[in-house]
Motif scaffolding. Structure first.
Motif, PDB file in Angstrom:
ATOM      1  N   VAL A  82       0.847  -1.188   0.000  1.00 49.62           N
ATOM      2  CA  VAL A  82       0.000   0.000   0.000  1.00 49.62           C
ATOM      3  C   VAL A  82       0.883   1.239   0.000  1.00 49.62           C
ATOM      4  O   VAL A  82       1.673   1.443   0.917  1.00 49.62           O
ATOM      5  CB  VAL A  82      -0.919   0.026   1.240  1.00 49.62           C
ATOM      6  N   ALA A  83       0.759   2.043  -1.043  1.00 42.90           N
ATOM      7  CA  ALA A  83       1.597   3.235  -1.160  1.00 42.90           C
ATOM      8  C   ALA A  83       0.753   4.495  -1.018  1.00 42.90           C
ATOM      9  O   ALA A  83      -0.192   4.711  -1.770  1.00 42.90           O
ATOM     10  CB  ALA A  83       2.328   3.237  -2.499  1.00 42.90           C
ATOM     11  N   THR A  84       1.095   5.315  -0.019  1.00 39.88           N
ATOM     12  CA  THR A  84       0.451   6.622   0.137  1.00 39.88           C
ATOM     13  C   THR A  84       1.554   7.669   0.268  1.00 39.88           C
ATOM     14  O   THR A  84       2.720   7.376   0.059  1.00 39.88           O
ATOM     15  CB  THR A  84      -0.416   6.701   1.412  1.00 39.88           C
ATOM     16  N   SER A  96      -8.438   7.631   0.512  1.00 44.01           N
ATOM     17  CA  SER A  96      -9.049   6.852  -0.564  1.00 44.01           C
ATOM     18  C   SER A  96      -8.192   5.627  -0.884  1.00 44.01           C
ATOM     19  O   SER A  96      -8.711   4.560  -1.201  1.00 44.01           O
ATOM     20  CB  SER A  96      -9.258   7.723  -1.810  1.00 44.01           C
ATOM     21  N   ILE A  97      -6.873   5.770  -0.786  1.00 42.08           N
ATOM     22  CA  ILE A  97      -5.993   4.622  -1.013  1.00 42.08           C
ATOM     23  C   ILE A  97      -6.189   3.607   0.106  1.00 42.08           C
ATOM     24  O   ILE A  97      -6.357   2.409  -0.141  1.00 42.08           O
ATOM     25  CB  ILE A  97      -4.512   5.057  -1.045  1.00 42.08           C
ATOM     26  N   VAL A  98      -6.187   4.115   1.343  1.00 41.17           N
ATOM     27  CA  VAL A  98      -6.305   3.219   2.492  1.00 41.17           C
ATOM     28  C   VAL A  98      -7.647   2.493   2.464  1.00 41.17           C
ATOM     29  O   VAL A  98      -7.712   1.304   2.744  1.00 41.17           O
ATOM     30  CB  VAL A  98      -6.128   4.010   3.808  1.00 41.17           C
ATOM     31  N   ARG A  99      -8.716   3.219   2.076  1.00 42.01           N
ATOM     32  CA  ARG A  99     -10.027   2.580   2.030  1.00 42.01           C
ATOM     33  C   ARG A  99     -10.021   1.425   1.037  1.00 42.01           C
ATOM     34  O   ARG A  99     -10.509   0.337   1.318  1.00 42.01           O
ATOM     35  CB  ARG A  99     -11.099   3.600   1.638  1.00 42.01           C
ATOM     36  N   VAL A 173      -1.356  -1.119  -4.224  1.00 37.86           N
ATOM     37  CA  VAL A 173      -2.460  -0.153  -4.189  1.00 37.86           C
ATOM     38  C   VAL A 173      -1.872   1.252  -4.153  1.00 37.86           C
ATOM     39  O   VAL A 173      -1.018   1.552  -3.326  1.00 37.86           O
ATOM     40  CB  VAL A 173      -3.355  -0.356  -2.950  1.00 37.86           C
ATOM     41  N   TYR A 174      -2.324   2.101  -5.073  1.00 40.38           N
ATOM     42  CA  TYR A 174      -1.832   3.478  -5.122  1.00 40.38           C
ATOM     43  C   TYR A 174      -2.881   4.338  -5.819  1.00 40.38           C
ATOM     44  O   TYR A 174      -3.921   3.830  -6.241  1.00 40.38           O
ATOM     45  CB  TYR A 174      -0.498   3.547  -5.875  1.00 40.38           C
ATOM     46  N   ASN A 175      -2.623   5.621  -5.927  1.00 39.90           N
ATOM     47  CA  ASN A 175      -3.535   6.519  -6.623  1.00 39.90           C
ATOM     48  C   ASN A 175      -3.000   6.812  -8.010  1.00 39.90           C
ATOM     49  O   ASN A 175      -1.901   7.340  -8.146  1.00 39.90           O
ATOM     50  CB  ASN A 175      -3.676   7.835  -5.853  1.00 39.90           C
ATOM     51  N   GLN A 183      -7.780  11.776  -8.928  1.00 41.56           N
ATOM     52  CA  GLN A 183      -6.821  10.699  -8.684  1.00 41.56           C
ATOM     53  C   GLN A 183      -7.625   9.446  -8.371  1.00 41.56           C
ATOM     54  O   GLN A 183      -8.517   9.478  -7.535  1.00 41.56           O
ATOM     55  CB  GLN A 183      -5.908  11.038  -7.499  1.00 41.56           C
ATOM     56  N   VAL A 184      -7.323   8.393  -9.084  1.00 42.49           N
ATOM     57  CA  VAL A 184      -8.129   7.184  -8.978  1.00 42.49           C
ATOM     58  C   VAL A 184      -7.380   6.120  -8.186  1.00 42.49           C
ATOM     59  O   VAL A 184      -6.305   5.683  -8.600  1.00 42.49           O
ATOM     60  CB  VAL A 184      -8.432   6.625 -10.387  1.00 42.49           C
ATOM     61  N   PRO A 185      -7.938   5.670  -7.045  1.00 42.43           N
ATOM     62  CA  PRO A 185      -7.302   4.567  -6.325  1.00 42.43           C
ATOM     63  C   PRO A 185      -7.261   3.333  -7.223  1.00 42.43           C
ATOM     64  O   PRO A 185      -8.267   2.979  -7.830  1.00 42.43           O
ATOM     65  CB  PRO A 185      -8.230   4.334  -5.129  1.00 42.43           C
ATOM     66  N   THR A 186      -6.089   2.746  -7.335  1.00 42.34           N
ATOM     67  CA  THR A 186      -5.910   1.668  -8.297  1.00 42.34           C
ATOM     68  C   THR A 186      -5.255   0.461  -7.645  1.00 42.34           C
ATOM     69  O   THR A 186      -4.370   0.603  -6.812  1.00 42.34           O
ATOM     70  CB  THR A 186      -5.014   2.158  -9.452  1.00 42.34           C
ATOM     71  N   LEU A 187      -5.702  -0.699  -8.051  1.00 44.89           N
ATOM     72  CA  LEU A 187      -5.153  -1.948  -7.559  1.00 44.89           C
ATOM     73  C   LEU A 187      -4.434  -2.609  -8.728  1.00 44.89           C
ATOM     74  O   LEU A 187      -5.019  -2.786  -9.782  1.00 44.89           O
ATOM     75  CB  LEU A 187      -6.299  -2.836  -7.093  1.00 44.89           C
ATOM     76  N   LYS A 188      -3.149  -2.922  -8.529  1.00 46.52           N
ATOM     77  CA  LYS A 188      -2.397  -3.484  -9.643  1.00 46.52           C
ATOM     78  C   LYS A 188      -1.705  -4.758  -9.189  1.00 46.52           C
ATOM     79  O   LYS A 188      -1.107  -4.777  -8.117  1.00 46.52           O
ATOM     80  CB  LYS A 188      -1.363  -2.454 -10.069  1.00 46.52           C
ATOM     81  N   GLN A 189      -1.809  -5.787 -10.004  1.00 52.02           N
ATOM     82  CA  GLN A 189      -1.160  -7.041  -9.644  1.00 52.02           C
ATOM     83  C   GLN A 189       0.281  -7.045 -10.154  1.00 52.02           C
ATOM     84  O   GLN A 189       0.536  -6.818 -11.326  1.00 52.02           O
ATOM     85  CB  GLN A 189      -1.935  -8.212 -10.249  1.00 52.02           C
ATOM     86  N   LEU A 190       1.218  -7.268  -9.246  1.00 54.98           N
ATOM     87  CA  LEU A 190       2.640  -7.266  -9.637  1.00 54.98           C
ATOM     88  C   LEU A 190       3.130  -8.673  -9.937  1.00 54.98           C
ATOM     89  O   LEU A 190       3.924  -8.882 -10.843  1.00 54.98           O
ATOM     90  CB  LEU A 190       3.481  -6.681  -8.499  1.00 54.98           C
ATOM     91  N   VAL A 191       2.696  -9.619  -9.120  1.00 58.93           N
ATOM     92  CA  VAL A 191       3.108 -11.011  -9.297  1.00 58.93           C
ATOM     93  C   VAL A 191       1.875 -11.889  -9.175  1.00 58.93           C
ATOM     94  O   VAL A 191       1.109 -11.716  -8.235  1.00 58.93           O
ATOM     95  CB  VAL A 191       4.122 -11.433  -8.195  1.00 58.93           C
ATOM     96  N   PRO A 192       1.615 -12.822 -10.078  1.00 51.76           N
ATOM     97  CA  PRO A 192       2.328 -13.049 -11.329  1.00 51.76           C
ATOM     98  C   PRO A 192       2.212 -11.837 -12.263  1.00 51.76           C
ATOM     99  O   PRO A 192       1.198 -11.163 -12.243  1.00 51.76           O
ATOM    100  CB  PRO A 192       1.603 -14.255 -11.935  1.00 51.76           C
ATOM    101  N   ALA A 193       3.240 -11.600 -13.036  1.00 48.10           N
ATOM    102  CA  ALA A 193       3.269 -10.439 -13.919  1.00 48.10           C
ATOM    103  C   ALA A 193       2.094 -10.482 -14.890  1.00 48.10           C
ATOM    104  O   ALA A 193       1.723 -11.537 -15.386  1.00 48.10           O
ATOM    105  CB  ALA A 193       4.572 -10.405 -14.691  1.00 48.10           C
ATOM    106  N   GLN A 194       1.498  -9.319 -15.091  1.00 44.51           N
ATOM    107  CA  GLN A 194       0.379  -9.255 -16.029  1.00 44.51           C
ATOM    108  C   GLN A 194       0.922  -8.776 -17.363  1.00 44.51           C
ATOM    109  O   GLN A 194       1.521  -7.722 -17.443  1.00 44.51           O
ATOM    110  CB  GLN A 194      -0.660  -8.299 -15.502  1.00 44.51           C
TER     111      GLN A 194
END
Lengths: 290, 88
Positions: A82-84, A96-99, A173-175, A183-194
């Motif tokens: 989680v990056a803020t 919004s990121i934390v939520r 998770v970041y904005n 700024q849109v809170p976004t969830l990104k999968q790092l592993v497995p690589a997309q």
């Protein structure tokens, strides 16, 4: 009704606050420009990296693919990064990121998965500590500005846990910086690589790709670097988004302070007028009595 | 001069170079190599060293610290972890 003196000192205090919010707004505006440029300059690297990986992934799919690309075959244990920002005074930016992170963690936990959390940025640590408790395995500060070294530090923590076999899936998770006002809170999968969505596969015109050293060795160095790149890109978007959010929040605060000052000034004038009228009445009736 | 090679050099901080050139020499992990237009698809890791970009008889030099070179029919892309232009 408050005395004239009380109203005067309230006006002075609101004016002092307004001065601060205005200064913060201007500082954020000037830093925003630099942060946004940095985020935009970093994009070509991330895009090309994604294209190269998509290219390589097409060649090594199936058995023997590195776990960072193909996964461990399970998704039971998840690591959420989680990056803020480190600081507040930026409206709902950090919350919004934390939520989003909190909802994601709750959803995963209720599915019976094991969740661990790494936080980047003091606000993420402070706001999540109470909720996730022991499951927060590491926390870092975001620092004054995102650097490659910082991203690498985070990536190393992630990769270390993945290689030790402690986690199966890693998400971030970041904005995302959509624009100055959004700024849109976004969830990104790092592993497995997309790898999908990186554009159409390359037309090699019949030639075979040559690798030096061989494919798997290249992927082994490229995949960790890709994680660093993605984290760096996220940190940069966060930075730009943070200043945009702070600028908007401080602009609002400055305007509110202005309205409050206008309202208080009106009350102050009325009170003063009332006092003068009262004094006049006293003088006149005093004179009449003589 | 024959066909030109499309070359891009990017680092995480910025895009240092993008354009058409005659030839690029780069320090591959398993030996230096040169790329001309129409090179076979090829990918390699880079070691620390200098990338020479030749164009119209002139050249520009970049110092790179690790990274990748990817040659496709579309051209050459170097993803450097760190890169700086060397002033000649």
């Amino acid at each position: 009704m408050a005395s004239l003196k009380e109203i005067r000192s309230r006006i002075a205090s609101v004016q002092a606050t307004q001065k601060i919010t205005k200064a913060l707004q201007m500082v954020a505006a000037s830093k925003l420009r630099r942060a946004r440029d940095a985020a935009e300059n970093a994009r070509p690297y991330a895009e090309r990296m994604a294209a190269v990986i998509a290219n390589l992934a097409a060649g090594v799919s199936g058995a023997g693919a590195p776990p960072l690309l193909a996964g461990t075959g399970s998704s039971r244990r998840e690591l959420v990064v989680v990056a803020t920002a480190d600081r507040g005074l930026a409206g709902g930016f950090n919350s919004s990121i934390v939520r989003m992170a909190r909802d994601h963690i709750a959803a995963r936990t209720s599915e019976g998965r094991e969740v661990k959390v790494i936080t980047v940025g003091r606000k993420a640590r402070d706001q999540l500590r109470r909720i996730v408790g022991e499951r927060m395995v590491a926390s870092l500060e975001a620092g004054a500005s995102p650097t490659f070294e910082k991203a690498q530090e985070v990536a190393n923590l992630v990769i270390k846990r993945f290689e030790a076999g402690e986690v199966d899936v890693v998400t971030l998770v970041y904005n995302r910086f959509a624009s100055t006002v959004s700024q849109v809170p976004t969830l990104k999968q790092l592993v497995p690589a997309q790898v999908e969505g990186a554009g159409p596969s390359l037309d090699l015109k019949g030639a075979a790709y040559e690798y030096e050293p061989e494919e798997s060795a290249i992927l082994e160095t490229l995949l960790p670097r890709n994680i660093t790149t993605q984290i760096l890109a996220a940190l940069m978007e966060n930075q730009a988004g943070f200043f945009a959010a702070q600028m908007a929040a401080m602009d609002n605060a400055t305007r509110n302070a202005g309205e409050l000052i206008a309202k208080l000034t009106l009350i102050k004038n009325r009170t003063r007028q009332a006092q003068i009228t009262k004094e006049l009445i006293e003088i006149i009736s005093g004179a009449e009595a003589l | 001069m024959a066909e030109k090679l499309h070359f891009a050099l990017v680092s995480p901080e910025k895009e240092l170079f993008a354009g058409e050139v005659d030839r690029v020499d780069a320090p591959g992990a398993e030996g230096d190599f040169g790329v001309l237009a129409g090179h076979a698809p090829f990918m390699t890791t880079l070691k620390e060293g200098r990338v020479h970009v030749h164009n119209n008889g002139g050249q520009r030099v970049f110092e790179v610290h690790g990274g990748f070179a990817d040659v496709t029919p579309q051209g050459l892309t170097i993803l450097a972890e760190k890169a700086d232009e060397v002033v000649l």
